[in-house]
Design a protein around this motif. Structure first.
Motif, PDB file in Angstrom:
ATOM      1  N   ASP A 107      59.505  52.453  56.251  1.00 43.65           N
ATOM      2  CA  ASP A 107      60.206  53.447  57.068  1.00 43.65           C
ATOM      3  C   ASP A 107      61.589  53.763  56.498  1.00 43.65           C
ATOM      4  N   LYS A 108      62.292  52.714  56.076  1.00 45.37           N
ATOM      5  CA  LYS A 108      63.631  52.928  55.532  1.00 45.37           C
ATOM      6  C   LYS A 108      63.561  53.737  54.232  1.00 45.37           C
ATOM      7  N   PHE A 109      62.593  53.421  53.370  1.00 42.12           N
ATOM      8  CA  PHE A 109      62.421  54.167  52.124  1.00 42.12           C
ATOM      9  C   PHE A 109      62.123  55.634  52.432  1.00 42.12           C
ATOM     10  N   TRP A 110      61.209  55.877  53.353  1.00 43.13           N
ATOM     11  CA  TRP A 110      60.812  57.253  53.622  1.00 43.13           C
ATOM     12  C   TRP A 110      61.988  58.053  54.165  1.00 43.13           C
ATOM     13  N   GLU A 111      62.802  57.426  55.013  1.00 41.29           N
ATOM     14  CA  GLU A 111      63.960  58.129  55.560  1.00 41.29           C
ATOM     15  C   GLU A 111      64.981  58.447  54.466  1.00 41.29           C
ATOM     16  N   GLU A 112      65.202  57.490  53.558  1.00 39.20           N
ATOM     17  CA  GLU A 112      66.242  57.663  52.552  1.00 39.20           C
ATOM     18  C   GLU A 112      65.773  58.466  51.338  1.00 39.20           C
ATOM     19  N   GLU A 113      64.599  58.157  50.801  1.00 31.69           N
ATOM     20  CA  GLU A 113      64.207  58.745  49.529  1.00 31.69           C
ATOM     21  C   GLU A 113      62.848  59.434  49.545  1.00 31.69           C
ATOM     22  N   GLY A 114      61.993  59.042  50.435  1.00 31.51           N
ATOM     23  CA  GLY A 114      60.608  59.495  50.400  1.00 31.51           C
ATOM     24  C   GLY A 114      60.438  60.983  50.495  1.00 31.51           C
ATOM     25  N   ASN A 115      61.156  61.628  51.375  1.00 34.79           N
ATOM     26  CA  ASN A 115      61.000  63.069  51.553  1.00 34.79           C
ATOM     27  C   ASN A 115      61.398  63.818  50.285  1.00 34.79           C
ATOM     28  N   LYS A 116      62.452  63.336  49.621  1.00 31.36           N
ATOM     29  CA  LYS A 116      62.899  63.974  48.373  1.00 31.36           C
ATOM     30  C   LYS A 116      61.810  63.859  47.302  1.00 31.36           C
ATOM     31  N   TYR A 117      61.235  62.664  47.145  1.00 28.79           N
ATOM     32  CA  TYR A 117      60.197  62.470  46.145  1.00 28.79           C
ATOM     33  C   TYR A 117      58.934  63.250  46.507  1.00 28.79           C
ATOM     34  N   TYR A 118      58.644  63.351  47.778  1.00 30.66           N
ATOM     35  CA  TYR A 118      57.486  64.128  48.202  1.00 30.66           C
ATOM     36  C   TYR A 118      57.673  65.605  47.852  1.00 30.66           C
ATOM     37  N   GLN A 119      58.859  66.136  48.081  1.00 26.12           N
ATOM     38  CA  GLN A 119      59.128  67.532  47.742  1.00 26.12           C
ATOM     39  C   GLN A 119      59.023  67.758  46.232  1.00 26.12           C
ATOM     40  N   GLN A 120      59.511  66.805  45.433  1.00 28.91           N
ATOM     41  CA  GLN A 120      59.386  66.915  43.979  1.00 28.91           C
ATOM     42  C   GLN A 120      57.914  66.921  43.567  1.00 28.91           C
ATOM     43  N   TYR A 121      57.117  66.108  44.212  1.00 28.77           N
ATOM     44  CA  TYR A 121      55.684  66.061  43.922  1.00 28.77           C
ATOM     45  C   TYR A 121      55.031  67.398  44.249  1.00 28.77           C
ATOM     46  N   ILE A 122      55.347  67.958  45.406  1.00 34.44           N
ATOM     47  CA  ILE A 122      54.791  69.245  45.813  1.00 34.44           C
ATOM     48  C   ILE A 122      55.182  70.325  44.800  1.00 34.44           C
ATOM     49  N   GLU A 123      56.439  70.316  44.342  1.00 35.73           N
ATOM     50  CA  GLU A 123      56.881  71.299  43.348  1.00 35.73           C
ATOM     51  C   GLU A 123      56.101  71.154  42.039  1.00 35.73           C
ATOM     52  N   ARG A 124      55.878  69.903  41.594  1.00 32.61           N
ATOM     53  CA  ARG A 124      55.104  69.683  40.370  1.00 32.61           C
ATOM     54  C   ARG A 124      53.679  70.203  40.528  1.00 32.61           C
ATOM     55  N   GLN A 125      53.067  69.937  41.671  1.00 33.44           N
ATOM     56  CA  GLN A 125      51.703  70.402  41.901  1.00 33.44           C
ATOM     57  C   GLN A 125      51.642  71.922  41.943  1.00 33.44           C
ATOM     58  N   THR A 126      52.629  72.529  42.588  1.00 35.53           N
ATOM     59  CA  THR A 126      52.682  73.988  42.649  1.00 35.53           C
ATOM     60  C   THR A 126      52.834  74.575  41.252  1.00 35.53           C
ATOM     61  N   ASN A 127      53.714  73.976  40.445  1.00 38.25           N
ATOM     62  CA  ASN A 127      53.908  74.443  39.069  1.00 38.25           C
ATOM     63  C   ASN A 127      52.624  74.311  38.254  1.00 38.25           C
ATOM     64  N   LYS A 128      51.905  73.196  38.421  1.00 42.05           N
ATOM     65  CA  LYS A 128      50.653  72.998  37.701  1.00 42.05           C
ATOM     66  C   LYS A 128      49.631  74.057  38.109  1.00 42.05           C
ATOM     67  N   GLU A 129      49.571  74.343  39.410  1.00 40.64           N
ATOM     68  CA  GLU A 129      48.635  75.360  39.884  1.00 40.64           C
ATOM     69  C   GLU A 129      48.988  76.726  39.314  1.00 40.64           C
ATOM     70  N   GLN A 130      50.285  77.038  39.288  1.00 37.31           N
ATOM     71  CA  GLN A 130      50.719  78.333  38.752  1.00 37.31           C
ATOM     72  C   GLN A 130      50.424  78.429  37.262  1.00 37.31           C
ATOM     73  N   GLU A 131      50.662  77.348  36.533  1.00 42.69           N
ATOM     74  CA  GLU A 131      50.376  77.340  35.104  1.00 42.69           C
ATOM     75  C   GLU A 131      48.877  77.496  34.867  1.00 42.69           C
ATOM     76  N   GLY A 132      48.094  76.895  35.725  1.00 39.17           N
ATOM     77  CA  GLY A 132      46.633  77.007  35.592  1.00 39.17           C
ATOM     78  C   GLY A 132      46.147  78.411  35.825  1.00 39.17           C
ATOM     79  N   THR A 133      46.768  79.128  36.764  1.00 42.15           N
ATOM     80  CA  THR A 133      46.334  80.503  37.013  1.00 42.15           C
ATOM     81  C   THR A 133      46.827  81.441  35.924  1.00 42.15           C
ATOM     82  N   ILE A 134      47.996  81.159  35.328  1.00 42.67           N
ATOM     83  CA  ILE A 134      48.533  81.995  34.237  1.00 42.67           C
ATOM     84  C   ILE A 134      47.665  81.818  32.996  1.00 42.67           C
ATOM     85  N   ASP A 135      47.257  80.553  32.680  1.00 46.24           N
ATOM     86  CA  ASP A 135      46.452  80.292  31.505  1.00 46.24           C
ATOM     87  C   ASP A 135      45.072  80.916  31.619  1.00 46.24           C
ATOM     88  N   SER A 136      44.522  80.991  32.814  1.00 52.11           N
ATOM     89  CA  SER A 136      43.164  81.507  32.968  1.00 52.11           C
ATOM     90  C   SER A 136      43.114  83.024  32.929  1.00 52.11           C
TER      91      SER A 136
END
Length: 137
Positions: A107-136
């Protein structure tokens, strides 16, 4: 351990939790009945022919299962005050079970750092999806 259950049941309604508990109880009861029949079947198939022992009834097989569980023990049963040594090969205490002692920091990790890392993960996934659609294209 409390944090583990809080995490697992976070988005469940009380009715779902009660359902899970009831299903778990029925499942465990079914396993006990199944183990009784399996022990009875194996005993009656092997022991009278090999060693000349009498056949078992269902309740004798369940009693034998309980007696063996008490005498031999198993994972999670026994003296809980014993500390496993660092060089212990006891797979019930190390390796096969999840170490829930680390969940107290969840709980302490999620409050302090987890949300930030989750947002970074979502951004990476979004970028990968966008790159995949551009390449195709």
């Amino acid at each position: 351990m409390t944090n583990f259950f809080t995490h697992k049941f976070r988005k469940k309604s009380p009715i779902e939790i009660v359902g899970i508990i009831i299903f778990g109880g029925i499942f465990i009861t079914g396993l006990v009945i199944l183990f009784g029949f399996i022990i009875m079947w194996l005993w009656n198939w092997l022991m009278p022919e090999i060693f000349g022992l009498p056949p078992l009834t269902y309740w004798q097989a369940v009693g034998l299962f309980i007696l063996l569980k008490i005498l031999i023990g198993g994972c999670g049963i026994g003296d809980s005050s014993k500390k496993p040594s660092k060089n212990s090969n006891d797979t019930c205490k190390t390796g096969t079970k999840t170490d829930f002692s680390k969940w107290k920091h969840y709980d302490k990790f999620w409050e302090e750092e987890g949300n930030k890392y989750y947002q970074q993960y979502i951004e990476r996934q979004t970028n990968k999806e966008q790159e995949g659609t551009i390449d195709s294209e």
